[in-house]
Motif scaffolding. Sequence first.
Motif, short mmCIF file in Angstrom:
data_model
loop_
_atom_site.label_atom_id
_atom_site.label_comp_id
_atom_site.label_asym_id
_atom_site.label_seq_id
_atom_site.Cartn_x
_atom_site.Cartn_y
_atom_site.Cartn_z
N LEU A 100 -5.07 3.31 -3.69
CA LEU A 100 -4.37 3.45 -2.37
C LEU A 100 -2.74 3.60 -3.21
O LEU A 100 -2.15 4.48 -2.75
CB LEU A 100 -4.36 2.20 -1.72
N GLU A 101 -2.41 2.86 -3.87
CA GLU A 101 -1.18 2.92 -4.70
C GLU A 101 -0.84 4.36 -5.28
O GLU A 101 0.33 5.11 -5.09
CB GLU A 101 -0.52 1.76 -5.48
N ALA B 245 -2.47 6.98 -4.46
CA ALA B 245 -2.48 7.85 -3.43
C ALA B 245 -1.05 8.16 -2.86
O ALA B 245 -0.54 9.11 -2.28
CB ALA B 245 -3.69 7.77 -2.63
N GLU B 246 -0.50 6.91 -2.62
CA GLU B 246 0.80 7.08 -2.00
C GLU B 246 1.80 7.58 -2.80
O GLU B 246 2.79 8.29 -2.37
CB GLU B 246 1.21 5.43 -1.74
N CYS C 4 -2.06 12.08 1.78
CA CYS C 4 -2.19 11.40 2.97
C CYS C 4 -3.75 11.07 3.25
O CYS C 4 -4.06 10.05 3.58
CB CYS C 4 -1.59 12.03 4.37
N VAL D 131 -4.84 8.26 1.14
CA VAL D 131 -4.39 7.01 1.52
C VAL D 131 -5.14 6.42 2.67
O VAL D 131 -5.67 5.40 2.72
CB VAL D 131 -2.81 7.11 2.06
N ALA E 235 -7.41 3.20 2.45
CA ALA E 235 -7.07 2.23 3.31
C ALA E 235 -8.14 1.64 4.03
O ALA E 235 -8.54 0.58 4.39
CB ALA E 235 -6.11 2.70 4.23
#
Length: 86
Positions: free
Chosen positions: A38-39, A41-42, A47, A50, A54
């Motif tokens: 996730l980090e 991807a951020e 998007c 993410v 998530a």
Amino acid sequence: MNGVRTDIVSLRMSHCRAEHAAAGAQYHLAVLHYRECLEAAERREDCRAVEFFALKLAECYDAMGLPDKARHFRALACTDGGPLLG
């Protein structure tokens, strides 16, 4: 990038580790790896990734009996961009 791994190979390895851990009901380990994903991807400003990670985190937290954390990550995945798959 301060020694942080963001290349696609590292992301894929973390994703594979997370999937393997989740399949074995090792949710704490799965969460660790999905959070790395996730980090990443951020940082990549991806998007769709993410949203995907998530939702994977939400599934893990649901399985762990932590509905508040699951709700938090499900909310993070909610966007106006349409369905993730399809």
